[in-house]
Design an enzyme around this catalytic site. Structure first.
Site, PDB file in Angstrom:
ATOM      1  N   LYS A  13       1.081  -1.403  -0.019  1.00 49.32           N
ATOM      2  CA  LYS A  13      -0.058  -0.144   0.129  1.00 49.32           C
ATOM      3  C   LYS A  13       0.626   0.885   0.082  1.00 49.32           C
ATOM      4  CE  LYS A  13      -2.654  -1.274   3.888  1.00 49.32           C
ATOM      5  NZ  LYS A  13      -1.839  -2.427   4.008  1.00 49.32           N
ATOM      6  N   ARG A  88      -9.767   2.582   9.217  1.00 53.99           N
ATOM      7  CA  ARG A  88      -9.335   1.707   9.481  1.00 53.99           C
ATOM      8  C   ARG A  88     -10.476   0.064   9.819  1.00 53.99           C
ATOM      9  NH1 ARG A  88      -4.689  -0.438  10.457  1.00 53.99           N
ATOM     10  NH2 ARG A  88      -3.727   2.369  10.345  1.00 53.99           N
ATOM     11  N   ARG A 127      11.998 -10.099   5.311  1.00 51.01           N
ATOM     12  CA  ARG A 127      13.097  -8.841   5.864  1.00 51.01           C
ATOM     13  C   ARG A 127      14.186  -8.923   6.512  1.00 51.01           C
ATOM     14  NH1 ARG A 127       7.458  -4.692   7.122  1.00 51.01           N
ATOM     15  NH2 ARG A 127       6.886  -5.110   4.285  1.00 51.01           N
ATOM     16  N   ARG A 161      13.150  -7.956  12.371  1.00 50.84           N
ATOM     17  CA  ARG A 161      12.695  -7.160  13.497  1.00 50.84           C
ATOM     18  C   ARG A 161      11.441  -8.352  13.699  1.00 50.84           C
ATOM     19  NH1 ARG A 161      10.265  -1.566  11.546  1.00 50.84           N
ATOM     20  NH2 ARG A 161       9.453  -3.069  10.447  1.00 50.84           N
ATOM     21  N   ARG A 172      -0.887  -9.272  12.794  1.00 51.82           N
ATOM     22  CA  ARG A 172      -1.429  -8.205  12.338  1.00 51.82           C
ATOM     23  C   ARG A 172      -2.310  -8.671  11.146  1.00 51.82           C
ATOM     24  NH1 ARG A 172       4.349  -5.977   9.941  1.00 51.82           N
ATOM     25  NH2 ARG A 172       2.457  -4.242   8.910  1.00 51.82           N
TER      26      ARG A 172
END
Length: 220
Positions: A13, A88, A127, A161, A172
């Site tokens: 996004k 949201r 990542r 992370r 999430r």
């Protein structure tokens, strides 16, 4: 053009919002950026958000809506905007409709970036971030460093992370499915939603998004 961009974490996004906003010559309005800007500027709303976040709380809908309303009222947004991260949930979507109606406006389009859940996990969990400079990021498959675990730029250690770990990503996603995904149905009932397959090169996803816009948006 007044556009809402929606999609799960890892759908791209942020990247697409920046590219589309530039292409359409409208501001990219991100909830995260609004929070950070208001906090850094010491605004009344920023102080509220800072206090809430420092205590580990969630920013109430009315505060988020107020920040978005303030940003959308600025001169550069008079001709339109692209919203990223707002609304949201259903309550925020209804508040946005009311805000726009007060000014005699309405949304032109809602772009839903569609991506399989396993691909979200692969993208985010892969990542690796430099501990010396978090702007230096890599991916174990898509953009591996020359030496495993070592930043190509500064030689710092690369780490995963905590919020990029698979279990966190899946949490999430669960929150997204519960809180945010219902707005797609809400806007679909208004005939505003275009679903954009987002597993493709960045430029291809942008092309698909532009083609999905109403004709006056594609001609911008």
């Amino acid at each position: 053009m007044r556009i809402v961009l929606v999609g799960p974490p890892g759908a791209g996004k942020g990247t697409q919002a920046a590219l589309l906003a530039e292409r359409l010559s409208i501001p990219h309005i991100s909830t995260g950026d609004l929070f950070r800007a208001n906090i850094s500027q010491g605004t009344e709303l920023g102080e509220q958000v800072k206090s809430i976040l420092s205590e580990g709380g969630l920013v109430p809908d009315e505060v988020t809506v107020a920040m978005a309303a303030d940003r959308m009222a600025r001169p550069d947004a008079a001709g339109g905007f692209l919203l990223d991260g707002f609304p949201r949930n259903i309550a925020q979507a209804k508040a946005l409709d009311e805000l726009l109606a007060e000014g005699g406006h309405a949304l032109d389009a809602v772009l839903d970036l569609e991506i399989p859940e396993d691909e979200v996990v692969r993208r985010i969990a892969g990542r690796r971030t430099c501990v010396k400079d978090s702007s230096h990021t890599f991916h174990v498959q898509n953009k591996p460093p020359r030496a495993p675990g070592v930043c190509d730029v500064c030689g710092g250690e690369l780490q995963q992370r905590d919020d990029d770990r698979e279990e966190t990503v899946r949490k999430r996603l669960a929150i997204y499915h519960e809180e945010t995904e219902p707005i797609i149905g809400y806007y679909r009932e208004q005939g505003l939603v275009s679903t954009i397959p987002a597993v493709a090169p960045v430029v291809e996803v942008t092309r698909r998004a532009i083609e999905a816009l109403p004709a006056r948006g594609r001609d911008s």
